[in-house]
Design a protein around this motif. Structure first.
Motif, PDB file in Angstrom:
ATOM      1  N   UNK A  72     -32.418  12.365 -11.287  1.00 56.93           N
ATOM      2  CA  UNK A  72     -33.402  12.959 -12.187  1.00 56.93           C
ATOM      3  C   UNK A  72     -34.125  11.867 -12.965  1.00 56.93           C
ATOM      4  N   UNK A  73     -33.388  10.835 -13.371  1.00 59.37           N
ATOM      5  CA  UNK A  73     -33.989   9.728 -14.117  1.00 59.37           C
ATOM      6  C   UNK A  73     -34.950   8.925 -13.241  1.00 59.37           C
ATOM      7  N   UNK A  74     -34.643   8.807 -11.951  1.00 53.59           N
ATOM      8  CA  UNK A  74     -35.417   7.950 -11.060  1.00 53.59           C
ATOM      9  C   UNK A  74     -36.737   8.567 -10.609  1.00 53.59           C
ATOM     10  N   UNK A  75     -36.833   9.891 -10.643  1.00 55.33           N
ATOM     11  CA  UNK A  75     -38.022  10.540 -10.111  1.00 55.33           C
ATOM     12  C   UNK A  75     -38.638  11.476 -11.145  1.00 55.33           C
ATOM     13  N   UNK A  76     -39.857  11.202 -11.594  1.00 54.05           N
ATOM     14  CA  UNK A  76     -40.510  12.053 -12.601  1.00 54.05           C
ATOM     15  C   UNK A  76     -40.709  13.496 -12.139  1.00 54.05           C
ATOM     16  N   UNK A  77     -40.807  13.711 -10.818  1.00 52.76           N
ATOM     17  CA  UNK A  77     -41.052  15.073 -10.339  1.00 52.76           C
ATOM     18  C   UNK A  77     -39.790  15.921 -10.324  1.00 52.76           C
ATOM     19  N   UNK A  78     -38.667  15.271 -10.476  1.00 49.40           N
ATOM     20  CA  UNK A  78     -37.413  16.012 -10.545  1.00 49.40           C
ATOM     21  C   UNK A  78     -37.084  16.317 -11.999  1.00 49.40           C
ATOM     22  N   UNK A 104     -28.819  19.614 -11.560  1.00 51.90           N
ATOM     23  CA  UNK A 104     -29.586  18.418 -11.208  1.00 51.90           C
ATOM     24  C   UNK A 104     -30.355  18.600  -9.909  1.00 51.90           C
ATOM     25  N   UNK A 105     -30.031  19.639  -9.142  1.00 48.14           N
ATOM     26  CA  UNK A 105     -30.881  20.025  -8.029  1.00 48.14           C
ATOM     27  C   UNK A 105     -30.528  19.520  -6.651  1.00 48.14           C
TER      28      UNK A 105
END
Length: 242
Positions: free
Chosen positions: A99-105, A148-149
């Motif tokens: 989640x931290x690594x990808x703004x779209x997540x 977190x998906x």
């Protein structure tokens, strides 16, 4: 079968399963003693059917092993436990890192709020120390991972949890440990809801174990406790392992 009879049958199955699980997780069964359905059923005052179902369920959860048609308590192995703890930590941290690594997540914040509400209730009325708290803790981490998906990551985490459950049973034997766990869970959730994911990751890392040396020491103590508990319960159970 009417609804009342079906409910009674379900309650009996759960009771048999719970009693066997608690004895396994407390080290109250001889490690190399074979669990015979008829003996266990006699001791619990139940028929063989719910006992058989409980044994199958406990095997699926990683608390029993099957060998030559018999059921035996899983013998904790320190090297394997250490490796599995490392996998667990990696999986736990990966959930938040993605989640931290990808703004779209992003986290499912409705799920996080629901989880926070549940653990706020535990803070107001803490559960009794014991194996049931471990299951609540496992459920917390699986729900956090789901939010977190990545469902595949969550499924793997569930498998790892089942394999270290026998050792982790010793994590929640005191009121202080239960209270600390509740506070740590809520701290992680608060940080996520405040969009402070870096802080949430740090708190999660501290919670699941930020030092392999600490994890190894905890696992060693748990293995020792299991063997001591088994020795203490050997005489009580030897008649049911024949």
């Amino acid at each position: 079968m009417n609804a009342r009879a079906a409910g009674a049958t379900s309650d009996l199955r759960h009771q048999v399963y719970t009693q066997l699980r608690e004895r396994l997780m407390s080290g109250d069964l001889p490690l190399r003693g074979r669990l015979v359905e008829t003996r266990v059923a006699e001791m619990l005052g139940a028929s063989r059917t719910p006992v058989r179902e409980a044994l199958v369920r406990l095997h699926a959860e990683g608390l029993l092993t099957s060998d030559e048609g018999g059921w035996y308590p899983v013998i904790p192995d320190l090297a394997t436990i250490r490796d599995l703890y490392e996998v667990r930590i990696t999986l736990e941290l990966r959930g938040i890192q993605r989640v931290m690594d990808s703004p779209r997540l992003g986290y499912d914040l409705d799920a996080i709020r629901a989880l926070h509400a549940d653990w706020s209730e535990y803070r107001a009325a803490p559960p009794e120390p014991g194996p049931d708290v471990l299951l609540l803790d496992e459920a917390f981490h699986l729900r956090l991972s789901e939010a977190a998906g990545n469902p595949s990551l969550t499924r793997i985490l569930a498998t790892v949890n089942s394999q270290i459950r026998l050792v982790r049973a010793y994590d929640y034997g005191t009121e202080e440990r239960v209270t600390a766990t509740i506070a740590e869970h809520l701290g992680i959730l608060d940080a996520i809801l405040e969009d402070e994911l870096g802080r949430a990751r740090t708190l999660l890392h501290e919670h699941v174990g930020n030092s392999y040396e600490v994890v190894e020491a905890a696992a060693a103590r748990a293995v020792a406790a299991h063997f001591l508990g088994t020795q203490a319960g050997q005489l009580d159970w030897q008649e049911f392992a024949k």
